[in-house]
Scaffold this motif. Structure first.
Motif, PDB file in Angstrom:
ATOM      1  N   ILE A  66       3.168  -3.735  12.717  1.00 17.50           N
ATOM      2  CA  ILE A  66       3.046  -2.287  12.522  1.00 17.50           C
ATOM      3  C   ILE A  66       3.263  -1.634  11.222  1.00 17.50           C
ATOM      4  CG2 ILE A  66       3.970  -2.017  14.874  1.00 17.50           C
ATOM      5  CD1 ILE A  66       6.533  -1.555  13.576  1.00 17.50           C
ATOM      6  N   ASP A  67       3.615  -2.793  10.422  1.00 14.56           N
ATOM      7  CA  ASP A  67       4.187  -2.406   8.932  1.00 14.56           C
ATOM      8  C   ASP A  67       3.966  -3.866   8.100  1.00 14.56           C
ATOM      9  OD1 ASP A  67       5.141  -1.407   6.566  1.00 14.56           O
ATOM     10  OD2 ASP A  67       7.112  -1.422   7.237  1.00 14.56           O
ATOM     11  N   THR A  68       3.276  -3.847   7.064  1.00 16.80           N
ATOM     12  CA  THR A  68       3.074  -4.975   6.438  1.00 16.80           C
ATOM     13  C   THR A  68       3.349  -4.574   4.876  1.00 16.80           C
ATOM     14  OG1 THR A  68       1.814  -6.025   7.678  1.00 16.80           O
ATOM     15  CG2 THR A  68       1.878  -6.820   5.649  1.00 16.80           C
ATOM     16  N   THR A  69       4.360  -5.331   4.202  1.00 13.68           N
ATOM     17  CA  THR A  69       4.542  -5.105   2.670  1.00 13.68           C
ATOM     18  C   THR A  69       3.597  -5.573   1.828  1.00 13.68           C
ATOM     19  OG1 THR A  69       5.874  -6.890   2.481  1.00 13.68           O
ATOM     20  CG2 THR A  69       6.976  -5.205   3.109  1.00 13.68           C
ATOM     21  N   PRO A  70       2.996  -5.011   0.822  1.00 10.69           N
ATOM     22  CA  PRO A  70       2.259  -5.833  -0.110  1.00 10.69           C
ATOM     23  C   PRO A  70       2.789  -7.190  -0.596  1.00 10.69           C
ATOM     24  CG  PRO A  70       3.206  -3.687  -1.065  1.00 10.69           C
ATOM     25  CD  PRO A  70       3.759  -3.981   0.316  1.00 10.69           C
ATOM     26  N   PHE A  71       1.996  -7.918  -1.044  1.00 10.20           N
ATOM     27  CA  PHE A  71       2.380  -9.297  -1.704  1.00 10.20           C
ATOM     28  C   PHE A  71       3.185  -8.943  -2.821  1.00 10.20           C
ATOM     29  CE2 PHE A  71      -0.308 -11.367   1.577  1.00 10.20           C
ATOM     30  CZ  PHE A  71       0.552 -12.538   1.858  1.00 10.20           C
ATOM     31  N   GLN A  72       4.314  -9.473  -3.096  1.00  9.10           N
ATOM     32  CA  GLN A  72       4.902  -9.367  -4.617  1.00  9.10           C
ATOM     33  C   GLN A  72       5.111 -10.617  -5.102  1.00  9.10           C
ATOM     34  OE1 GLN A  72       8.305  -7.503  -3.006  1.00  9.10           O
ATOM     35  NE2 GLN A  72       9.707  -9.427  -3.432  1.00  9.10           N
ATOM     36  N   THR A  73       5.135 -10.890  -6.572  1.00 13.31           N
ATOM     37  CA  THR A  73       5.004 -12.117  -7.098  1.00 13.31           C
ATOM     38  C   THR A  73       6.413 -12.535  -7.177  1.00 13.31           C
ATOM     39  OG1 THR A  73       3.238 -11.377  -8.521  1.00 13.31           O
ATOM     40  CG2 THR A  73       4.739 -13.223  -9.546  1.00 13.31           C
ATOM     41  N   LEU A  74       6.573 -13.738  -6.884  1.00 12.71           N
ATOM     42  CA  LEU A  74       7.724 -14.754  -7.173  1.00 12.71           C
ATOM     43  C   LEU A  74       7.573 -15.839  -7.961  1.00 12.71           C
ATOM     44  CD1 LEU A  74      10.946 -15.061  -6.084  1.00 12.71           C
ATOM     45  CD2 LEU A  74       9.955 -16.025  -4.044  1.00 12.71           C
TER      46      LEU A  74
END
Length: 128
Positions: A90-98
């Motif tokens: 229902i909700d997906t966060t954007p990919f963030q760099t790690l």
């Protein structure tokens, strides 16, 4: 004759299941709290701990400890897919760099956008 043999071998490969790893990876992603996407594999990073809490406004917060298992700096992208009670995203966060240095561990925090989130999957992949 050679052409027919190549066609037969190709057809057999398709029927037997050339796409099996992708299908297995999708099934794993649907049923796991943590999944490493692509060629990353469990030999590069591992999730050592996960913590899920309910925020006062009803949203879900997820914290994941990501550990670099190799003696080399790793550039990753990490995201969280929040799911409803039936397992639908229902909700997906954007990919963030790690970026993890040699054998480093970092905690990454995600928050759902609404109170409908009941489950989640943290996804990690190599940065492009």
């Amino acid at each position: 004759m050679k052409t027919k043999l190549i066609l037969i071998v190709s057809a057999c490969a398709i029927i037997i299941g050339c796409g099996t790893p992708v299908a297995q990876q999708s099934a794993t992603a649907n049923n796991s709290k943590f999944v490493a996407l692509g060629t990353l594999g469990a030999r590069t990073v591992r999730c050592t701990a996960m913590q899920e809490t309910q925020l006062p406004d009803g949203r879900m917060q997820v914290r994941a400890n990501i550990l670099n298992l190799i003696n080399k700096r790793v550039d990753l992208q990490i995201s969280c897919a929040f799911k409803d009670e039936q397992g639908f995203a229902i909700d997906t966060t954007p990919f963030q760099t790690l970026i993890l240095d040699e054998t480093a561990q970092e905690t990454v925090t995600f928050k759902s956008l609404n109170a409908q989130a009941k489950d989640y999957t943290v996804r990690v992949r190599l940065a492009r």
